[in-house]
Each structure stands twice: as C-alpha cells, then as structure tokens.
Motif scaffolding. Structure first.
Motif, PDB file in Angstrom:
ATOM      1  N   ILE A 121       0.837  -1.196   0.000  1.00 15.55           N
ATOM      2  CA  ILE A 121       0.000   0.000   0.000  1.00 15.55           C
ATOM      3  C   ILE A 121       0.876   1.252   0.000  1.00 15.55           C
ATOM      4  O   ILE A 121       0.657   2.191  -0.780  1.00 15.55           O
ATOM      5  N   ARG A 122       1.888   1.261   0.855  1.00 17.34           N
ATOM      6  CA  ARG A 122       2.743   2.448   1.000  1.00 17.34           C
ATOM      7  C   ARG A 122       3.569   2.719  -0.257  1.00 17.34           C
ATOM      8  O   ARG A 122       3.734   3.873  -0.668  1.00 17.34           O
ATOM      9  N   GLY A 204      -2.584  -0.019   6.692  1.00 18.57           N
ATOM     10  CA  GLY A 204      -1.653   0.779   5.892  1.00 18.57           C
ATOM     11  C   GLY A 204      -2.351   1.786   5.002  1.00 18.57           C
ATOM     12  O   GLY A 204      -1.690   2.721   4.508  1.00 18.57           O
ATOM     13  N   PHE A 205      -3.647   1.615   4.753  1.00 19.81           N
ATOM     14  CA  PHE A 205      -4.388   2.615   3.990  1.00 19.81           C
ATOM     15  C   PHE A 205      -4.514   3.922   4.759  1.00 19.81           C
ATOM     16  O   PHE A 205      -4.649   4.992   4.157  1.00 19.81           O
ATOM     17  N   TYR A 289     -10.471  -3.406   3.215  1.00 11.59           N
ATOM     18  CA  TYR A 289      -9.856  -3.260   1.891  1.00 11.59           C
ATOM     19  C   TYR A 289     -10.704  -2.367   0.998  1.00 11.59           C
ATOM     20  O   TYR A 289     -10.185  -1.460   0.327  1.00 11.59           O
ATOM     21  N   ARG A 290     -12.011  -2.592   0.996  1.00 10.15           N
ATOM     22  CA  ARG A 290     -12.891  -1.763   0.160  1.00 10.15           C
ATOM     23  C   ARG A 290     -12.890  -0.310   0.626  1.00 10.15           C
ATOM     24  O   ARG A 290     -12.866   0.610  -0.202  1.00 10.15           O
ATOM     25  N   ARG A 294     -10.970   3.467  -1.399  1.00  8.44           N
ATOM     26  CA  ARG A 294     -11.602   4.753  -1.694  1.00  8.44           C
ATOM     27  C   ARG A 294     -10.645   5.926  -1.474  1.00  8.44           C
ATOM     28  O   ARG A 294     -10.847   6.999  -2.029  1.00  8.44           O
ATOM     29  N   ARG A 295      -9.614   5.695  -0.646  1.00  6.24           N
ATOM     30  CA  ARG A 295      -8.667   6.761  -0.365  1.00  6.24           C
ATOM     31  C   ARG A 295      -7.274   6.449  -0.897  1.00  6.24           C
ATOM     32  O   ARG A 295      -6.321   7.152  -0.593  1.00  6.24           O
ATOM     33  N   TYR A 296      -7.162   5.401  -1.681  1.00  7.49           N
ATOM     34  CA  TYR A 296      -5.847   4.936  -2.137  1.00  7.49           C
ATOM     35  C   TYR A 296      -5.414   5.667  -3.398  1.00  7.49           C
ATOM     36  O   TYR A 296      -6.193   5.851  -4.332  1.00  7.49           O
TER      37      TYR A 296
END
Length: 301
Positions: A121-122, A204-205, A289-290, A294-296
C-alpha cells in the motif's frame, strides 16, 4: 473494479435463469482454478529452498527445548513434579501442551503478511491487484496455503521424530471424533490467523508506517493466543476473557481439544464459534480493503 464474474460475454442479460446458472458455475470454477494455479506456483517456489526449510526447522526446536526446561523448573519449584498439577495440568500435560501449540502455530502464524500488505500500500505496489484479474485476499490466501503445505510437508519428519521421542508425555491418541475436531480446529485456525493479519495489514491505507504497531500486536498475540502457557493457569475471570477472544484459536484451542480439555459435548458449539470468528475476520478484512481503496492513490512502484 468490476468482478470478472459480471464481465462474461456468454452470460445472458435477462430472462434466462437456466442459462445463467451454468455461466456462473463456469465462472466460479474458473476462479477456483486460477487461484489453484497460483497456489501450485507458490508451492514450487517454496520447495526450491529446501536448505532454508531444514535450517529454520532446526532453529525452531531450540526455544521449544528452553521452554520445556523452564516449566520443569517451575513444577520443581512448586513441588509438583511427581503427579501434582498446576491449573489442572500435570507436568506431562504441560509439556504435551507446549509441543502441541507449536503445531497450532505452524498453521496459524503468518509471518510477514501484514507487513507485506502495508508495504504494498505504502509503495504503490497494490495497483498490480487492481490492474490484473486477481483479488488480493484470494491471491494471498492461496499463496499462504501453498507455503503452509510446503512447510508442513518438509517439517513432517522432524516433528514426527520429536513427538516420537516425547511420546511418554502423552496419554495416548484421542478418540476419532476428538481427532477430527482437532484437525478442523487447525484448519480454521489457519483462516483466523490469515484474515487477522490481513486486516491488520489493511491499516496501511490510513497510516504511513505501521511496523511498530504490528510488532506490539505480534507480541500481544503471542501471549493472548496461549502460546506461552495455557489460560487455565490464570485466575478464572482472566481466563474466561481470553477464551472469548479469537486469539485462543491460534494456539490454545486446538491443543486443548487434543488433550481432552474441551468437553466433547461442547466441541461442536466451540468449533462453530471458531468458524464464526473466521467468517467475521474475513468480512472485516474485505471491508477494510474496500474502504481503503476509496482513499488509495498508487504513488511509487
């Protein structure tokens, strides 16, 4: 992203329920086959490093030996070496328990899973799951299942030898229903361990660096799972609280089943509770995860 199930060109749009079912069944079998191939590739990859397997297995026996020596000293200090009990466990049962929790952790431990998800993610590597026709949780689940199968296969002989040498500590094999419940609890423990670590990795999000938090959680899980000692040694109120949490299924619960510490009339309900925890953690990991997507933003990679 749309599921591949909804993009099949041969699925009828409306009014053809009988035709739609074979299409959905074929799509489902295709999904299973896809992740089965991923598991097979991961298994071949893992088996390529046999020396690493053997060395890591031998090193795992060292802390086990020191733990057994520690409990020998504890029982000797309490004057319970010859037939006495601590928390309902005799010395033989305690050593049996310590051996069995290593089998439990062999199934439920997921080293590096949460860290790997948070790192992807990072660093922006998560986009490979978004651009390719694979979902992150089924992919990682099949990958980990293959690694576990390889590890259990490679360590079966050393562990069988260890249990043979320590056979006098065991009262004997449990009955067939108890043994079946024990094996099922190990498989459910694998799912609980996987989805718990996956849910932690999804943090991590929201946080750039989670390694310190994951280290603390790993230490707490080691204790809360009953890996160090059975909950029965604790005061009753603390033991009941720990047995109400999902962590017990990572180590304590399967070992307690094998040692006949769980009443047989309560086995079915206990296993159903474990299955509910596995489903709840799977839904939690999927929901996180979902929400995280949305913010990824896929920077880096």
């Amino acid at each position: 992203m749309k599921s591949t199930l909804s993009l099949l060109p041969f699925e009828p749009a409306d009014g053809a329920g009988m035709l739609r079912r074979p299409a959905r069944l074929g799509a489902l079998l295709g999904e299973v086959g896809k992740y089965g191939r991923i598991a097979r590739i991961a298994l071949v990859e893992r088996l390529a490093y046999r020396l690493d397997f053997i060395l890591s297995t031998l090193l795992r026996f060292l802390p086990m030996l020191t733990t057994i020596l520690l409990w020998l000293a504890v029982y000797a200090g309490a004057g319970q070496l010859s037939g006495g009990q601590l928390g309902g466990f005799s010395l033989k049962e305690m050593i049996s328990y310590l051996l069995l929790v290593h089998i439990s952790r062999m199934f439920s431990s997921m080293p590096g899973l949460a860290q790997g998800i948070a790192r992807d993610i990072r660093e922006g590597n998560l986009k490979k799951y978004l651009l390719q026709p694979i979902s992150i949780l089924p992919y990682l689940l099949s990958y980990r299942a293959a690694h576990k199968a390889a590890y259990i296969t490679m360590t079966a002989v050393p562990y069988a030898l260890l249990f043979f040498l320590c056979r006098d500590f065991f009262a004997g094999w449990p009955s067939a229903p108890v043994l079946a419940a024990y094996l099922l609890s190990l498989l459910l423990g694998f799912l609980i361990g996987f989805f718990l670590e996956a849910a932690l990795g999804m943090l991590g999000f929201w946080f750039l660096e989670v390694s310190s938090f994951l280290y603390v959680m790993g230490t707490l899980t080691f204790f809360l799972s009953g890996h160090m000692f059975p909950f029965d040694l604790l005061p009753a109120v603390f033991a009941q609280v720990l047995k109400a949490l999902p962590f017990q299924y990572l180590a304590y619960f399967p070992a307690a089943i094998f040692l006949d510490k769980v009443p047989q009339e309560a086995l079915l309900s206990a296993l159903m509770t474990e299955a509910v925890w596995a489903l709840a953690l799977a839904l939690l990991a999927s929901w996180l995860y979902r929400c995280g997507l949305r913010r990824y933003s896929a920077y880096g990679g």
